[in-house]
Scaffold this motif. Structure first.
Motif, PDB file in Angstrom:
ATOM      1  N   GLY A 156       0.808  -1.202   0.000  1.00  0.00           N
ATOM      2  CA  GLY A 156       0.000   0.000   0.000  1.00  0.00           C
ATOM      3  C   GLY A 156       0.846   1.257   0.000  1.00  0.00           C
ATOM      4  O   GLY A 156       0.333   2.376   0.000  1.00  0.00           O
ATOM      5  N   GLN A 157       2.175   1.086  -0.001  1.00  0.00           N
ATOM      6  CA  GLN A 157       3.133   2.181  -0.066  1.00  0.00           C
ATOM      7  C   GLN A 157       4.480   1.588  -0.489  1.00  0.00           C
ATOM      8  O   GLN A 157       4.675   0.373  -0.392  1.00  0.00           O
ATOM      9  CB  GLN A 157       3.279   2.867   1.287  1.00  0.00           C
ATOM     10  CG  GLN A 157       3.817   1.943   2.378  1.00  0.00           C
ATOM     11  CD  GLN A 157       3.972   2.647   3.707  1.00  0.00           C
ATOM     12  OE1 GLN A 157       3.503   3.751   3.892  1.00  0.00           O
ATOM     13  NE2 GLN A 157       4.644   2.001   4.649  1.00  0.00           N
ATOM     14  N   PRO A 158       5.398   2.402  -0.997  1.00  0.00           N
ATOM     15  CA  PRO A 158       6.712   1.852  -1.369  1.00  0.00           C
ATOM     16  C   PRO A 158       7.397   1.217  -0.167  1.00  0.00           C
ATOM     17  O   PRO A 158       7.181   1.649   0.977  1.00  0.00           O
ATOM     18  CB  PRO A 158       7.476   3.087  -1.868  1.00  0.00           C
ATOM     19  CG  PRO A 158       6.417   4.052  -2.293  1.00  0.00           C
ATOM     20  CD  PRO A 158       5.275   3.828  -1.337  1.00  0.00           C
ATOM     21  N   PRO A 159       8.219   0.192  -0.377  1.00  0.00           N
ATOM     22  CA  PRO A 159       8.963  -0.436   0.733  1.00  0.00           C
ATOM     23  C   PRO A 159      10.101   0.479   1.182  1.00  0.00           C
ATOM     24  O   PRO A 159      11.272   0.263   0.852  1.00  0.00           O
ATOM     25  CB  PRO A 159       9.479  -1.740   0.114  1.00  0.00           C
ATOM     26  CG  PRO A 159       9.593  -1.448  -1.349  1.00  0.00           C
ATOM     27  CD  PRO A 159       8.472  -0.491  -1.667  1.00  0.00           C
ATOM     28  N   TRP A 160       9.744   1.526   1.953  1.00  0.00           N
ATOM     29  CA  TRP A 160      10.701   2.575   2.280  1.00  0.00           C
ATOM     30  C   TRP A 160      11.925   2.047   3.021  1.00  0.00           C
ATOM     31  O   TRP A 160      13.044   2.517   2.797  1.00  0.00           O
ATOM     32  CB  TRP A 160      10.010   3.659   3.120  1.00  0.00           C
ATOM     33  CG  TRP A 160       8.961   4.417   2.385  1.00  0.00           C
ATOM     34  CD1 TRP A 160       7.624   4.475   2.682  1.00  0.00           C
ATOM     35  CD2 TRP A 160       9.137   5.223   1.216  1.00  0.00           C
ATOM     36  NE1 TRP A 160       6.957   5.262   1.771  1.00  0.00           N
ATOM     37  CE2 TRP A 160       7.868   5.740   0.857  1.00  0.00           C
ATOM     38  CE3 TRP A 160      10.229   5.559   0.426  1.00  0.00           C
ATOM     39  CZ2 TRP A 160       7.666   6.575  -0.238  1.00  0.00           C
ATOM     40  CZ3 TRP A 160      10.038   6.383  -0.674  1.00  0.00           C
ATOM     41  CH2 TRP A 160       8.784   6.882  -0.990  1.00  0.00           C
ATOM     42  N   ILE A 161      11.725   1.109   3.934  1.00  0.00           N
ATOM     43  CA  ILE A 161      12.860   0.580   4.696  1.00  0.00           C
ATOM     44  C   ILE A 161      13.867  -0.068   3.754  1.00  0.00           C
ATOM     45  O   ILE A 161      15.076   0.205   3.812  1.00  0.00           O
ATOM     46  CB  ILE A 161      12.377  -0.432   5.755  1.00  0.00           C
ATOM     47  CG1 ILE A 161      11.531   0.270   6.810  1.00  0.00           C
ATOM     48  CG2 ILE A 161      13.560  -1.146   6.402  1.00  0.00           C
ATOM     49  CD1 ILE A 161      10.876  -0.670   7.791  1.00  0.00           C
ATOM     50  N   SER A 162      13.371  -0.925   2.856  1.00  0.00           N
ATOM     51  CA  SER A 162      14.243  -1.608   1.903  1.00  0.00           C
ATOM     52  C   SER A 162      14.967  -0.612   1.006  1.00  0.00           C
ATOM     53  O   SER A 162      16.189  -0.726   0.779  1.00  0.00           O
ATOM     54  CB  SER A 162      13.429  -2.576   1.045  1.00  0.00           C
ATOM     55  OG  SER A 162      12.667  -3.448   1.837  1.00  0.00           O
ATOM     56  N   LEU A 163      14.236   0.354   0.479  1.00  0.00           N
ATOM     57  CA  LEU A 163      14.834   1.323  -0.435  1.00  0.00           C
ATOM     58  C   LEU A 163      15.862   2.188   0.275  1.00  0.00           C
ATOM     59  O   LEU A 163      16.929   2.488  -0.276  1.00  0.00           O
ATOM     60  CB  LEU A 163      13.739   2.196  -1.052  1.00  0.00           C
ATOM     61  CG  LEU A 163      12.776   1.468  -1.994  1.00  0.00           C
ATOM     62  CD1 LEU A 163      11.644   2.400  -2.427  1.00  0.00           C
ATOM     63  CD2 LEU A 163      13.509   0.936  -3.224  1.00  0.00           C
ATOM     64  N   CYS A 164      15.559   2.590   1.508  1.00  0.00           N
ATOM     65  CA  CYS A 164      16.502   3.413   2.268  1.00  0.00           C
ATOM     66  C   CYS A 164      17.795   2.647   2.545  1.00  0.00           C
ATOM     67  O   CYS A 164      18.899   3.180   2.374  1.00  0.00           O
ATOM     68  CB  CYS A 164      15.858   3.861   3.580  1.00  0.00           C
ATOM     69  SG  CYS A 164      16.884   4.972   4.555  1.00  0.00           S
ATOM     70  N   LEU A 165      17.667   1.385   2.958  1.00  0.00           N
ATOM     71  CA  LEU A 165      18.850   0.566   3.224  1.00  0.00           C
ATOM     72  C   LEU A 165      19.655   0.345   1.948  1.00  0.00           C
ATOM     73  O   LEU A 165      20.896   0.447   1.953  1.00  0.00           O
ATOM     74  CB  LEU A 165      18.435  -0.778   3.825  1.00  0.00           C
ATOM     75  CG  LEU A 165      17.903  -0.736   5.259  1.00  0.00           C
ATOM     76  CD1 LEU A 165      17.370  -2.100   5.666  1.00  0.00           C
ATOM     77  CD2 LEU A 165      18.993  -0.285   6.228  1.00  0.00           C
ATOM     78  N   ALA A 166      18.971   0.040   0.856  1.00  0.00           N
ATOM     79  CA  ALA A 166      19.670  -0.242  -0.401  1.00  0.00           C
ATOM     80  C   ALA A 166      20.383   0.993  -0.932  1.00  0.00           C
ATOM     81  O   ALA A 166      21.564   0.932  -1.307  1.00  0.00           O
ATOM     82  CB  ALA A 166      18.678  -0.765  -1.445  1.00  0.00           C
ATOM     83  N   PHE A 167      19.712   2.136  -0.964  1.00  0.00           N
ATOM     84  CA  PHE A 167      20.316   3.350  -1.516  1.00  0.00           C
ATOM     85  C   PHE A 167      21.422   3.898  -0.614  1.00  0.00           C
ATOM     86  O   PHE A 167      22.454   4.367  -1.104  1.00  0.00           O
ATOM     87  CB  PHE A 167      19.250   4.418  -1.758  1.00  0.00           C
ATOM     88  CG  PHE A 167      18.553   4.268  -3.079  1.00  0.00           C
ATOM     89  CD1 PHE A 167      19.086   4.815  -4.227  1.00  0.00           C
ATOM     90  CD2 PHE A 167      17.374   3.544  -3.179  1.00  0.00           C
ATOM     91  CE1 PHE A 167      18.449   4.660  -5.457  1.00  0.00           C
ATOM     92  CE2 PHE A 167      16.724   3.389  -4.397  1.00  0.00           C
ATOM     93  CZ  PHE A 167      17.271   3.947  -5.550  1.00  0.00           C
ATOM     94  N   SER A 168      21.223   3.835   0.710  1.00  0.00           N
ATOM     95  CA  SER A 168      22.259   4.343   1.610  1.00  0.00           C
ATOM     96  C   SER A 168      23.516   3.483   1.525  1.00  0.00           C
ATOM     97  O   SER A 168      24.637   4.008   1.495  1.00  0.00           O
ATOM     98  CB  SER A 168      21.742   4.398   3.051  1.00  0.00           C
ATOM     99  OG  SER A 168      21.368   3.113   3.521  1.00  0.00           O
ATOM    100  N   PHE A 169      23.345   2.161   1.447  1.00  0.00           N
ATOM    101  CA  PHE A 169      24.525   1.288   1.401  1.00  0.00           C
ATOM    102  C   PHE A 169      25.204   1.343   0.040  1.00  0.00           C
ATOM    103  O   PHE A 169      26.429   1.312  -0.048  1.00  0.00           O
ATOM    104  CB  PHE A 169      24.137  -0.157   1.735  1.00  0.00           C
ATOM    105  CG  PHE A 169      25.315  -0.998   2.100  1.00  0.00           C
ATOM    106  CD1 PHE A 169      25.967  -0.820   3.312  1.00  0.00           C
ATOM    107  CD2 PHE A 169      25.802  -1.961   1.231  1.00  0.00           C
ATOM    108  CE1 PHE A 169      27.074  -1.586   3.653  1.00  0.00           C
ATOM    109  CE2 PHE A 169      26.906  -2.736   1.562  1.00  0.00           C
ATOM    110  CZ  PHE A 169      27.548  -2.549   2.778  1.00  0.00           C
ATOM    111  N   ALA A 170      24.418   1.450  -1.035  1.00  0.00           N
ATOM    112  CA  ALA A 170      25.009   1.551  -2.369  1.00  0.00           C
ATOM    113  C   ALA A 170      25.792   2.854  -2.511  1.00  0.00           C
ATOM    114  O   ALA A 170      26.907   2.868  -3.069  1.00  0.00           O
ATOM    115  CB  ALA A 170      23.923   1.465  -3.436  1.00  0.00           C
ATOM    116  N   THR A 171      25.249   3.952  -1.998  1.00  0.00           N
ATOM    117  CA  THR A 171      25.959   5.235  -2.058  1.00  0.00           C
ATOM    118  C   THR A 171      27.196   5.203  -1.179  1.00  0.00           C
ATOM    119  O   THR A 171      28.251   5.738  -1.551  1.00  0.00           O
ATOM    120  CB  THR A 171      25.026   6.381  -1.620  1.00  0.00           C
ATOM    121  OG1 THR A 171      23.804   6.308  -2.353  1.00  0.00           O
ATOM    122  CG2 THR A 171      25.682   7.728  -1.865  1.00  0.00           C
TER     123      THR A 171
END
Length: 326
Positions: A156-171
């Motif tokens: 019902g909303q983007p998987p914010w936790i997953s996206l935050c972890l993925a983008f922060s670690f990739a950066t």
């Protein structure tokens, strides 16, 4: 289990590297079992202790190995020091979100972040570094994007936790690549930057009688102090693996951590997996299969090309002259 390779046979070095790799990713995969032990401390307090005690651990490690020359070089290069500060910022976000996610019952969603991290890394390479992708990589990114859409509909909303972890670690990984410091040295520099804000926050908690470190008994205090070991020890093992096994092997081993986290979320923490979540994870795993197959095929072609080039060199000059003898 760390340090530079010795004069041992290559096969034994590879075996030691694999053991260190399994140890590193195994510890990262099982760390969701550790953070709940630190309750009633909140995520912010745990994060601050992790920063403070990680610096203490790596300082001891540096005293043992006597590696200090890099500090002077880093201080003489403001741009590099600035990049370390940026890396420290991104890993702070990553650590904080992960600790909060685990202790708030979102272990499965946190594991998803590290499953999609390779896809985010590729996307950053295209957008920021103008890298060109092979068709299989484009397909993997497309399937990964479809997975996020499916999960967004399911949640019902983007998987914010997953996206935050993925983008922060990739950066974080991108910045670390530009900094080019060793594992222990990099962690020491980053936690040195984190140290004063973290210590200040802990002192503020203590002044307001909100610090669990002094209120929950010696066992709790020891557990909070051990966050330094929990942070640094897998990194030491990873460093030992990285210098002994091929990157292609490490690339496969990296999936162990989110697999363990995913299984813990379902089997130990009993988190729900509705059909939409299963569908999203299935798409992510399909994308990772495409990436792994493409990487294996590319590496195989590279080895074949190198072997062919070596054969041509031998045919052209079957009796090369030793420059020392000449």
């Amino acid at each position: 289990m760390s340090g530079k390779p010795s004069g041992r046979p290559k096969g034994e070095q590879h075996h030691i590297g694999l053991l260190n790799g399994f140890a590193a990713y195994g510890m990262w995969g099982l760390v969701p079992l550790f953070w709940p032990l630190l309750k009633p401390a909140g995520a912010a307090e745990i994060l601050a202790h992790r920063m403070v005690w990680s610096l203490a651990f790596v300082v001891v490690a540096l005293l043992v190995v006597r590696r200090w020359a890099w500090i002077g070089e880093l201080l003489r290069r403001p741009r590099k020091l600035g990049l370390v500060a940026i890396a420290a910022g991104f890993i702070t976000v990553n650590w904080g979100v992960y600790i909060w996610a685990v202790n708030s019952g979102h272990v499965v969603e946190a594991s998803l972040g590290y499953f999609i991290n390779p896809l985010v890394t590729i996307a950053i390479g295209v957008l920021l570094l103008k890298e060109r992708l092979r068709p299989a990589q484009w397909a993997a990114v497309g399937v990964g994007l479809a997975a996020v859409i499916v999960l967004t509909v399911g949640y019902g909303q983007p998987p914010w936790i997953s996206l935050c972890l993925a983008f922060s670690f990739a950066t974080y990984g991108l910045v670390k690549k530009k900094v080019n410091l060793g594992g222990i040295e990099s962690l020491a520099a980053e936690t040195a930057i984190q140290f004063l804000p973290a210590l200040g926050y802990l002192l503020w908690l203590g002044a307001h009688d909100d610090a669990t470190f002094t209120q929950e008994g010696p066992g709790h205090a020891v557990l909070l102090a051990s966050t330094g070991i929990v942070t640094a020890l897998p990194l030491v093992c990873f460093g030992a693996a990285a210098i002994r096994v091929p990157l292609s092997t490490l690339g496969l081993l990296q999936y162990l951590a989110p697999v363990f986290q995913f299984l813990l979320g379902i089997l130990y923490f009993h988190e729900s997996m509705p059909p939409a979540r299963w569908a999203g994870f299935a798409l992510v795993w399909l994308a990772l299969v495409l990436l792994t197959w493409d990487a294996w095929r590319t590496a195989r072609k590279g080895r074949a090309a190198a072997a062919a080039a070596a054969a041509v060199t031998v045919l052209r000059d079957p009796n090369p002259v030793d420059p020392v003898e000449a």
